[in-house]
Motif scaffolding. Structure first.
Motif, mmCIF file in Angstrom:
data_model
loop_
_atom_site.group_PDB
_atom_site.id
_atom_site.type_symbol
_atom_site.label_atom_id
_atom_site.label_comp_id
_atom_site.label_asym_id
_atom_site.label_seq_id
_atom_site.Cartn_x
_atom_site.Cartn_y
_atom_site.Cartn_z
ATOM 1 N N MET A 124 14.853 10.417 -1.202
ATOM 2 C CA MET A 124 14.590 10.133 -2.599
ATOM 3 C C MET A 124 13.577 9.003 -2.723
ATOM 4 O O MET A 124 13.697 7.976 -2.076
ATOM 5 N N ARG A 125 12.595 9.241 -3.563
ATOM 6 C CA ARG A 125 11.600 8.186 -3.761
ATOM 7 C C ARG A 125 12.169 7.110 -4.669
ATOM 8 O O ARG A 125 12.927 7.387 -5.593
ATOM 9 N N TYR A 126 11.750 5.885 -4.404
ATOM 10 C CA TYR A 126 12.133 4.818 -5.324
ATOM 11 C C TYR A 126 11.077 3.732 -5.271
ATOM 12 O O TYR A 126 10.298 3.642 -4.323
ATOM 13 N N ASN A 127 11.056 2.911 -6.316
ATOM 14 C CA ASN A 127 10.021 1.880 -6.431
ATOM 15 C C ASN A 127 10.436 0.656 -5.615
ATOM 16 O O ASN A 127 11.029 -0.299 -6.132
ATOM 17 N N GLU A 128 10.076 0.702 -4.344
ATOM 18 C CA GLU A 128 10.515 -0.320 -3.401
ATOM 19 C C GLU A 128 9.987 -1.704 -3.761
ATOM 20 O O GLU A 128 10.697 -2.700 -3.649
ATOM 21 N N LYS A 129 8.755 -1.763 -4.238
ATOM 22 C CA LYS A 129 8.183 -3.079 -4.572
ATOM 23 C C LYS A 129 9.004 -3.777 -5.650
ATOM 24 O O LYS A 129 9.231 -4.989 -5.587
ATOM 25 N N GLU A 130 9.420 -2.997 -6.635
ATOM 26 C CA GLU A 130 10.194 -3.604 -7.718
ATOM 27 C C GLU A 130 11.563 -4.035 -7.207
ATOM 28 O O GLU A 130 12.101 -5.057 -7.631
ATOM 29 N N LEU A 131 12.106 -3.261 -6.284
ATOM 30 C CA LEU A 131 13.398 -3.636 -5.728
ATOM 31 C C LEU A 131 13.256 -4.922 -4.903
ATOM 32 O O LEU A 131 14.112 -5.806 -4.959
ATOM 33 N N GLN A 132 12.158 -5.021 -4.179
ATOM 34 C CA GLN A 132 11.901 -6.254 -3.427
ATOM 35 C C GLN A 132 11.725 -7.438 -4.371
ATOM 36 O O GLN A 132 12.217 -8.533 -4.111
#
Lengths: 185, 249
Positions: free
Chosen positions: A1-9
């Protein structure tokens, strides 16, 4: 599943509800206990290597179960796979208790239930429900509907207003009649 | 990674409990909004029609409404929602802070759908819900202790998007801007942008990214400034309308 990793970081760098160095063991068989900086931010539990700025990983805390294990130790598992446990070792019983309580409250779904609970309690005492549309609407309209915009330039001018279309009359001068911002409930 | 990279820099992708995330996407918890939206692929990519499901602060998107697993998720915490001028009609954007942050441009299939989405997404953050719940907690305590002075300030609800609750009672049509202002006869509070969140409290701290993280911090008012800006304009407009409607017989 794709997710917005930068925002999670980026989220992992936000002020935390709780943060501490704990012993952490992954769910796989034979996992070793590792020291991790564990940080609770909204409904995510981030864990960092103690000398690193970027998290090793994150756990979304929805539909999770927090269980007491050995003294000073608790585990997090998820409803769909309760045997797959992330273990956390605390330095004291108090710390363990504190973390367990915080983690149980750290889900959107828990917050949602709390909202419902407090509204009901307030209604029991006052007879009015906070946010109840029947009590709160100042205008006499039975149903209020959003207006269609005249042109896209209006859209572009009005930024960041979720129900901007309702308030165009207010921007043009004194409104001739109160207009409720939209269907409620 | 290039040689000479700073030591201690994590090279591997961040781990996430994606399986649990996928279960959360398709479980029976309340849905805050759902429907088809067009999502722009990348900077110059085409729009793809996807089935979107908003649950909490997670915006999942599926190939279609019958898919069992999401294609992806947009974690919404910290975002702002804006209307945009785009070639697509009914377009809006989910924007994040940060220089390399991506902006998600989405387009609905009708004006009403677009407005519904913008409203729902604007209210979707965990931080916001937590503020609201804490305010209600304080209200309940005040009401139970029979405190005099301003009676229960009931927030003015502004067209919330109802969730479909599996539990009975109220969906979270989240009350806007809890404040300690006195109520009016019909239970409506006057929303003022000058009101502080808690009487006597300090001005809200700056947004989180300018502050070092603080463990065991007090009530996190960090998003206050952002929410305040977002909702302030609307509240001013609503207040104007509400006040003028009051003087009518």
């Amino acid at each position: 599943m794709r997710y917005n990793e930068k925002e999670l970081q980026a989220l992992s760098r936000q002020p935390a509800e709780m943060a501490a160095e704990l012993g952490m063991r992954g769910p796989k068989k034979g996992s070793v206990l590792k020291r991790r900086l564990v940080k609770l931010v909204v409904n995510f539990l981030f864990y960092f290597r103690t000398d690193e700025a970027e998290p090793v990983g994150a756990l979304l805390l929805e539909r999770c179960r927090v269980t007491r294990e050995e003294p000073g130790t608790f585990s997090i598992s998820f409803i769909e796979d309760p045997e797959r446990k992330y273990h956390f070792e605390c330095s004291s019983e108090e710390q363990c208790q504190e973390w367990m309580e915080a983690l149980r409250r750290a889900s959107y779904e828990f917050m949602r239930r709390s909202l419902i609970f407090y509204r009901n309690e307030i209604r029991k005492v006052t007879g009015k429900t906070p946010g109840d549309p029947r009590q709160a609407c100042p205008c006499r309209r039975a149903r209020c509907e959003p207006r269609k915009p005249r042109n896209t330039k209006v859209n572009a001018l009005v930024r960041r207003l979720p129900s901007s279309q309702h308030h165009r009359s207010a921007r043009r001068g004194p409104p001739t009649q109160g207009h409720h911002p939209g269907p409620v409930g | 990674m290039a040689p000479g990279f700073p030591p201690g820099f994590s090279i591997a992708a961040m781990k996430l409990n994606e399986r649990s995330l996928a279960f959360y996407a398709t479980c029976d918890a309340p849905v805050d909004n759902a429907g088809f939206l067009y999502k722009k692929g990348g900077r110059h990519a085409a729009y793809h029609r996807r089935w979107f499901v908003l649950r909490g602060n997670m915006l999942f998107y599926f190939e279609d409404a019958a898919s069992r697993e999401p294609v992806g998720v947009i974690i919404l915490e910290g975002c702002t929602v804006e209307l945009v001028e785009a070639a697509e009609e009914f377009a809006f954007a989910v924007r994040f802070a940060g220089t390399r942050a991506r902006t998600y441009v989405l387009a609905a299939e009708s004006q009403a759908a677009m407005e519904g989405w913008v409203k729902a997404l604007s209210r979707a953050s965990f931080d916001y819900l937590r503020l609201v719940v804490r305010e209600l907690e304080q209200q309940l305590a005040a009401v139970r202790s029979g405190a005099g002075g301003p009676a229960l300030p009931l927030p003015l609800p502004l067209s919330p998007t109802p969730a479909l609750p599996s539990t009975p009672a109220l969906a979270p049509p989240l009350p806007r801007w809890p404040s300690a202002l006195p109520p009016k006869e019909n239970g409506c509070a006057v929303w003022s942008t000058e009101a502080t969140f808690r009487p006597g409290s300090e001005p809200p701290p700056p947004p989180p990214r300018r502050r070092a993280s603080a463990p065991h911090g007090p009530l996190d008012l960090a998003p206050f400034a952002r929410l305040h800006e977002c909702y302030g304009q609307e509240i001013r407009a609503l207040r104007g309308q509400w006040l003028s409607s009051r003087v009518q017989p």
